[in-house]
Scaffold this motif. Structure first.
Motif, PDB file in Angstrom:
ATOM      1  N   GLN A   1      44.391  38.981  63.173  1.00 53.18           N
ATOM      2  CA  GLN A   1      44.302  40.086  64.106  1.00 53.18           C
ATOM      3  C   GLN A   1      42.837  40.501  64.308  1.00 53.18           C
ATOM      4  N   ILE A   2      42.555  41.056  65.479  1.00 56.32           N
ATOM      5  CA  ILE A   2      41.225  41.603  65.756  1.00 56.32           C
ATOM      6  C   ILE A   2      41.229  43.030  65.228  1.00 56.32           C
ATOM      7  N   ILE A   3      40.694  43.199  64.028  1.00 51.03           N
ATOM      8  CA  ILE A   3      40.773  44.467  63.309  1.00 51.03           C
ATOM      9  C   ILE A   3      39.387  45.114  63.239  1.00 51.03           C
ATOM     10  N   VAL A   4      39.314  46.404  63.512  1.00 47.79           N
ATOM     11  CA  VAL A   4      38.073  47.165  63.409  1.00 47.79           C
ATOM     12  C   VAL A   4      38.354  48.414  62.586  1.00 47.79           C
ATOM     13  N   ASN A   5      37.619  48.567  61.466  1.00 49.49           N
ATOM     14  CA  ASN A   5      37.821  49.728  60.587  1.00 49.49           C
ATOM     15  C   ASN A   5      39.295  49.887  60.206  1.00 49.49           C
ATOM     16  N   ASP A   6      39.932  48.761  59.896  1.00 47.98           N
ATOM     17  CA  ASP A   6      41.331  48.727  59.454  1.00 47.98           C
ATOM     18  C   ASP A   6      42.313  49.127  60.550  1.00 47.98           C
ATOM     19  N   GLU A   7      41.848  49.177  61.806  1.00 47.15           N
ATOM     20  CA  GLU A   7      42.723  49.501  62.923  1.00 47.15           C
ATOM     21  C   GLU A   7      42.669  48.370  63.954  1.00 47.15           C
ATOM     22  N   PRO A   8      43.803  48.074  64.628  1.00 47.25           N
ATOM     23  CA  PRO A   8      43.786  47.034  65.664  1.00 47.25           C
ATOM     24  C   PRO A   8      42.860  47.400  66.821  1.00 47.25           C
TER      25      PRO A   8
ATOM     26  N   ASN B   1      27.586  32.612  58.424  1.00 45.56           N
ATOM     27  CA  ASN B   1      27.449  33.819  59.231  1.00 45.56           C
ATOM     28  C   ASN B   1      27.182  35.021  58.326  1.00 45.56           C
ATOM     29  N   PRO B   2      26.039  35.704  58.500  1.00 41.65           N
ATOM     30  CA  PRO B   2      25.730  36.820  57.599  1.00 41.65           C
ATOM     31  C   PRO B   2      26.684  37.994  57.721  1.00 41.65           C
ATOM     32  N   THR B   3      27.448  38.081  58.819  1.00 44.49           N
ATOM     33  CA  THR B   3      28.394  39.198  58.957  1.00 44.49           C
ATOM     34  C   THR B   3      29.593  39.053  58.019  1.00 44.49           C
ATOM     35  N   ILE B   4      29.708  37.938  57.332  1.00 46.82           N
ATOM     36  CA  ILE B   4      30.722  37.822  56.279  1.00 46.82           C
ATOM     37  C   ILE B   4      30.506  38.900  55.232  1.00 46.82           C
ATOM     38  N   TYR B   5      29.237  39.227  54.997  1.00 48.98           N
ATOM     39  CA  TYR B   5      28.886  40.221  53.980  1.00 48.98           C
ATOM     40  C   TYR B   5      28.377  41.530  54.573  1.00 48.98           C
ATOM     41  N   ALA B   6      27.760  41.480  55.743  1.00 53.84           N
ATOM     42  CA  ALA B   6      27.096  42.667  56.296  1.00 53.84           C
ATOM     43  C   ALA B   6      28.104  43.759  56.653  1.00 53.84           C
ATOM     44  N   THR B   7      27.701  44.990  56.423  1.00 50.71           N
ATOM     45  CA  THR B   7      28.523  46.139  56.788  1.00 50.71           C
ATOM     46  C   THR B   7      28.391  46.457  58.270  1.00 50.71           C
ATOM     47  N   HIS B   8      27.200  46.233  58.840  1.00 49.49           N
ATOM     48  CA  HIS B   8      26.933  46.566  60.235  1.00 49.49           C
ATOM     49  C   HIS B   8      26.157  45.445  60.909  1.00 49.49           C
ATOM     50  N   ILE B   9      26.371  45.326  62.225  1.00 46.93           N
ATOM     51  CA  ILE B   9      25.528  44.448  63.038  1.00 46.93           C
ATOM     52  C   ILE B   9      25.081  45.239  64.265  1.00 46.93           C
TER      53      ILE B   9
ATOM     54  N   THR C   1      36.283  28.797  69.951  1.00 49.76           N
ATOM     55  CA  THR C   1      37.637  28.274  70.169  1.00 49.76           C
ATOM     56  C   THR C   1      38.660  28.875  69.206  1.00 49.76           C
ATOM     57  N   SER C   2      38.192  29.516  68.125  1.00 50.14           N
ATOM     58  CA  SER C   2      39.103  30.061  67.122  1.00 50.14           C
ATOM     59  C   SER C   2      38.709  31.488  66.750  1.00 50.14           C
ATOM     60  N   ILE C   3      39.700  32.300  66.414  1.00 51.57           N
ATOM     61  CA  ILE C   3      39.476  33.675  65.980  1.00 51.57           C
ATOM     62  C   ILE C   3      40.135  33.860  64.620  1.00 51.57           C
ATOM     63  N   TYR C   4      39.377  34.444  63.683  1.00 49.75           N
ATOM     64  CA  TYR C   4      39.883  34.715  62.346  1.00 49.75           C
ATOM     65  C   TYR C   4      39.699  36.197  62.018  1.00 49.75           C
ATOM     66  N   ASN C   5      40.318  36.639  60.930  1.00 48.95           N
ATOM     67  CA  ASN C   5      40.280  38.051  60.546  1.00 48.95           C
ATOM     68  C   ASN C   5      38.863  38.587  60.392  1.00 48.95           C
ATOM     69  N   SER C   6      37.961  37.776  59.831  1.00 47.25           N
ATOM     70  CA  SER C   6      36.632  38.260  59.473  1.00 47.25           C
ATOM     71  C   SER C   6      35.636  38.231  60.620  1.00 47.25           C
ATOM     72  N   LEU C   7      36.035  37.769  61.797  1.00 46.89           N
ATOM     73  CA  LEU C   7      35.087  37.538  62.874  1.00 46.89           C
ATOM     74  C   LEU C   7      34.388  38.816  63.336  1.00 46.89           C
ATOM     75  N   PHE C   8      35.093  39.956  63.292  1.00 46.54           N
ATOM     76  CA  PHE C   8      34.540  41.204  63.825  1.00 46.54           C
ATOM     77  C   PHE C   8      34.364  42.267  62.755  1.00 46.54           C
ATOM     78  N   VAL C   9      34.359  41.873  61.506  1.00 46.84           N
ATOM     79  CA  VAL C   9      34.376  42.854  60.419  1.00 46.84           C
ATOM     80  C   VAL C   9      33.155  43.762  60.428  1.00 46.84           C
ATOM     81  N   SER C  10      32.018  43.310  60.931  1.00 44.76           N
ATOM     82  CA  SER C  10      30.792  44.117  60.927  1.00 44.76           C
ATOM     83  C   SER C  10      30.618  44.961  62.189  1.00 44.76           C
ATOM     84  N   PHE C  11      31.531  44.815  63.144  1.00 47.76           N
ATOM     85  CA  PHE C  11      31.422  45.534  64.418  1.00 47.76           C
ATOM     86  C   PHE C  11      32.174  46.863  64.302  1.00 47.76           C
ATOM     87  N   LYS C  12      31.508  47.880  63.779  1.00 46.82           N
ATOM     88  CA  LYS C  12      32.181  49.123  63.403  1.00 46.82           C
ATOM     89  C   LYS C  12      32.572  49.989  64.591  1.00 46.82           C
TER      90      LYS C  12
END
Length: 245
Positions: free
Chosen positions: A172-179, A114-122, A144-155
């Motif tokens: 946790q579903i974290i966005v910009n270091d906030e839940p 998944n390129p969002t492992i590295y991407a800053t934005h999607i 079926t599974s959620i991990y910390n990095s799943l939404f990292v690019s969704f600013k």
């Protein structure tokens, strides 16, 4: 290991003037349906990749090691991205996807694919055909599974819609270091309590609002715990800010 880019430092192509050039902006022609395994591995000159609507599969290690890649454009025709396809693309800044968030999460991504492992934005296309960073994301039923990095690019993410197919939450579903602010769950309370997770990963606990569907198919915030007869196991910790049990 037959790809010479496993060993070579530079890859050159001939242009229309019969001159050698290094590939910087890769535009894959319409009609190509697959990016082959290892085909553009370690091509460090590439900064932009544009894939046509005809591409449905990206092979394993296809763009692995493209350490100067900045942008990639992908269509909603893509159904599978194999393992390590975008591994070590550390400078990747933006992913542009011409579909919905639900279509994005329906793609079968292999390990480190998944390129969002590295991407800053999607970015996704809205109804006016403009690129936007969505505030609402809906996951597809094959997640079926959620991990910390799943939404990292969704600013700009504020709301997440989870399918009833979720069986494991490992972060946790974290966005910009906030839940995340709002979480919507498409299943029943009986289905929710069987999901495997720790207390700190339960969005009931850390999100501002947590919604489920009632029997009238309307969203509600649960304030009482009522588990049906026949449920044999409770996997999820049920303590929350909303109903301290």
């Amino acid at each position: 290991y037959s790809n010479p880019m496993n060993y070579a430092k530079y890859l050159y192509f001939l242009n229309e003037n019969n001159e050698w050039y290094e590939l910087v902006d890769l535009v894959v022609p319409e009609g190509i349906t697959e990016i082959k395994d290892f085909s553009l591995m370690n091509v460090k000159s590439i900064k932009t990749i544009k894939l046509p609507n005809s591409v449905t599969l990206i092979g394993h290690h296809a763009f692995n090691g493209n350490s100067n890649l900045r942008e990639i454009y992908m269509s909603n025709a893509i159904t599978e991205v194999k393992e390590y396809a975008f591994n070590s693309c550390e400078k990747l800044n933006s992913v542009y996807f011409s579909g919905t968030t639900k279509e994005w999460f329906s793609i079968n991504f292999g390990y480190q694919a998944n390129p969002t492992i590295y991407a800053t934005h999607i970015y996704f296309l809205d109804e006016n055909n403009n690129w936007i960073e969505p505030s609402v994301v809906e996951l597809s039923e094959n997640v079926t599974s959620i991990y910390n990095s799943l939404f990292v690019s969704f600013k700009n993410l504020e709301e997440v819609i989870l399918p009833a197919t979720i069986t494991y939450i490992g972060g946790q579903i974290i966005v910009n270091d906030e839940p995340i602010k709002k979480v919507y769950y498409l299943g029943t309370f009986d289905e929710w309590v069987t999901i495997s997770m720790s207390s700190s990963y339960n969005p009931m606990y850390y999100s501002e609002h947590f919604y489920m569907l009632d029997e009238n198919n309307e969203w509600y915030e649960p304030t009482n715990v009522v588990i049906s007869e026949g449920v044999t196991e409770i996997s999820v910790p049920l303590y929350s800010k909303k109903f301290p049990i």
